[in-house]
Enzyme design. Structure first.
Site, short mmCIF file in Angstrom:
data_model
loop_
_atom_site.label_atom_id
_atom_site.label_comp_id
_atom_site.label_asym_id
_atom_site.label_seq_id
_atom_site.Cartn_x
_atom_site.Cartn_y
_atom_site.Cartn_z
N TYR A 9 20.89 -8.02 -1.31
CA TYR A 9 20.10 -6.90 -0.74
C TYR A 9 18.58 -6.99 -1.18
O TYR A 9 17.85 -6.10 -1.14
CB TYR A 9 20.66 -5.63 -1.32
CG TYR A 9 22.29 -5.65 -0.97
CD1 TYR A 9 22.55 -5.49 0.33
CD2 TYR A 9 23.14 -5.53 -1.85
CE1 TYR A 9 23.80 -5.31 0.74
CE2 TYR A 9 24.50 -5.66 -1.50
CZ TYR A 9 24.86 -5.62 -0.25
OH TYR A 9 26.08 -5.32 0.17
N CYS A 27 0.69 -1.10 0.14
CA CYS A 27 -0.05 -0.01 -0.10
C CYS A 27 0.87 1.20 0.17
O CYS A 27 0.88 2.01 0.93
CB CYS A 27 -1.00 -0.05 1.14
SG CYS A 27 -2.09 -1.22 1.14
#
Ligand SMILES: *Cc1c(COP(=O)(O)O)cnc(C)c1O
Length: 437
Positions: A388, A359
């Protein structure tokens, strides 16, 4: 999307480590991190061989923050590498994997007393990041009645062309102490004079995702010159110079990094020139690759859910993962490439914005992805997600961290189990006064 070597099988599906990626998505579900163990180990060997060509004494530290699991620690150990950690958590994983503490270095600009104690009792070398910290190390060593092996991280003042957030070799950066302001020399004198600390050498790390080999020559020169200054001023030899990591990988487009041998060649040119001129043998030289070992050895599989056309603006294609499993795009505009797993060679028909499911409007995986018109339910593979991604994953929106599958020559097995919904509340407590009857 032309530079990457794609491997396909008879069905035309994308394969990775000899495994059919569509079948992997079916077997383990999506999102799914897939790591090719053979690529990881071959990258480790390439680094070792490049160092062996230039230096009589060398070490290759795998910078575990890029992607750490017990299996990867075991691969590093098996291939003769050392290990870098930045926290008690990373150190714990390494020790759990049976990685010897004597072959581990701990860096980072904050080390808590618990972490210092854990490092010292396991014979881990500490890479001090400030003069302040030297006092903490000394006090902990005294308390434990142990000697601490200490290096000092310094800024060579080299500008590497990479994103500002991952550029670390310049002076105005939170990491390391400067040569120019005298703090580096002062710190080393403190270590040498201490009864609790053994001086192990000097350390630098000039940045990350560096595509050019150029900055490693001046970085080598600067570190070697400083090491000789230290020897002149203190009479103590600098036994090891750590040149850091930062070697770039291919993420997208035409930004192709140099082969690892080129980076090491430049580094060796700089270091050797200075030592030769001084008539002094080169000490142990070390590197700390992270991304270069695991980055291209990983990909992430997603399922395509929705396709939304906003007339006159663009088409959004959304998948079942995003910034929770790969925050790098949101964090520093990282670029990726992706293909449909079942038809990786199908020609592009449109340009879409590949969006995640979190969101946040900024939850994008690829800003402008050229791809065939995808159907709902198709599997998408995003390349070069081995570094990463898993290590930066979060539970934002209470999305469980996806599993990590290791592949090798057509075999597949879990390397990290995916989190369950129960894991989402495993650590929750409800304070008594909140409880209502
Ligand atoms: C992050 C880091 C590395 C590894 O960087 P890569 O870009 O992944 O090679 C090496 N050394 C230090 C000190 C680091 O902080």
């Amino acid at each position: 999307m032309t530079k990457r070597n794609l491997e396909t099988n008879a069905a035309g599906h994308l394969t990775f480590g000899g495994c059919d990626t569509v079948a992997l998505a079916e077997k383990y579900g999506t999102p799914l991190y897939v790591m090719d163990g053979d690529q990881i180990e071959s990258n480790m060997q390439t680094c070792m061989q490049a160092m062996a060509q230039h230096f009589a004494s060398y070490k290759v530290f795998y910078a575990s923050k890029a992607m750490i699991t017990k299996a990867i620690c075991k691969m590093a150990k098996k291939n003769g590498l050392h290990l870098d950690v930045v926290s008690g958590g990373e150190l714990y994983v390494a020790l759990q994997a049976g990685f010897p503490g004597e072959r581990i270095s701990m860096h980072g600009n904050v080390k808590t007393p618990q972490e210092l104690e854990m490092a010292l009792t396991n014979h881990v070398t500490l890479v001090a990041d400030s003069l302040d910290e030297l006092g903490d190390i000394e006090a902990m060593a005294q308390k434990l009645g142990m000697r601490a092996k200490v290096m000092l991280r310094i800024t060579p003042g080299i500008e590497a062309h990479t994103h500002e957030y991952i550029q670390t070799g310049t002076y105005d950066c939170k990491f390391a102490v400067g040569i120019v302001d005298g703090q580096a020399m002062q710190g080393i004198k403190t270590i040498i004079a201490s009864n609790e600390m053994d001086f192990m050498g000097i350390h630098c790390h000039i940045g990350s995702q560096i595509l050019s080999d150029e900055p490693y020559d001046p970085a080598g020169v600067r570190m070697a010159e400083f090491a000789l200054e230290v020897e002149k001023e203190t009479g103590v030899r600098v036994p090891e110079i750590v040149m850091g990591g930062g070697f770039g990988i291919h993420y997208a487009g035409d930004e192709i990094p140099k082969p690892i041998s080129a980076y090491i060649q430049k580094m060796a040119d700089g270091l050797n020139r200075v030592y030769q001129k001084a008539g002094v043998p080169v000490p142990t030289i070390s590197i700390e690759p992270g991304r270069r070992i695991v980055g291209e050895a990983g990909l992430t599989l997603y399922t395509i859910y929705t396709r939304k056309e906003k007339p006159g603006i663009r088409t959004f294609v959304s998948v079942d993962g995003g910034m929770a499993d790969n925050p790098r795009v949101t964090l520093y505009q990282a670029e990726y490439e992706a293909v449909l797993a079942a038809r990786p060679l199908a020609p592009a028909e449109e340009t879409v914005r590949l969006s995640g499911r979190c969101c946040e409007s900024g939850d994008v995986l690829i800003y402008d992805l050229q791809m065939p018109v995808a159907h709902k339910g198709e599997v998408l593979a995003v390349f070069a997600t081995g570094a990463y991604n898993f290590s930066m994953a979060s539970n934002y929106n209470k999305l469980p961290v996806p599993p990590v599958v290791l592949v090798s020559k057509g075999r597949d097995a879990l390397m990290v189990r995916g989190q369950s919904l129960a894991d989402m509340v495993r650590l929750d407590e409800v304070p008594a006064w909140v409880e209502e009857d």
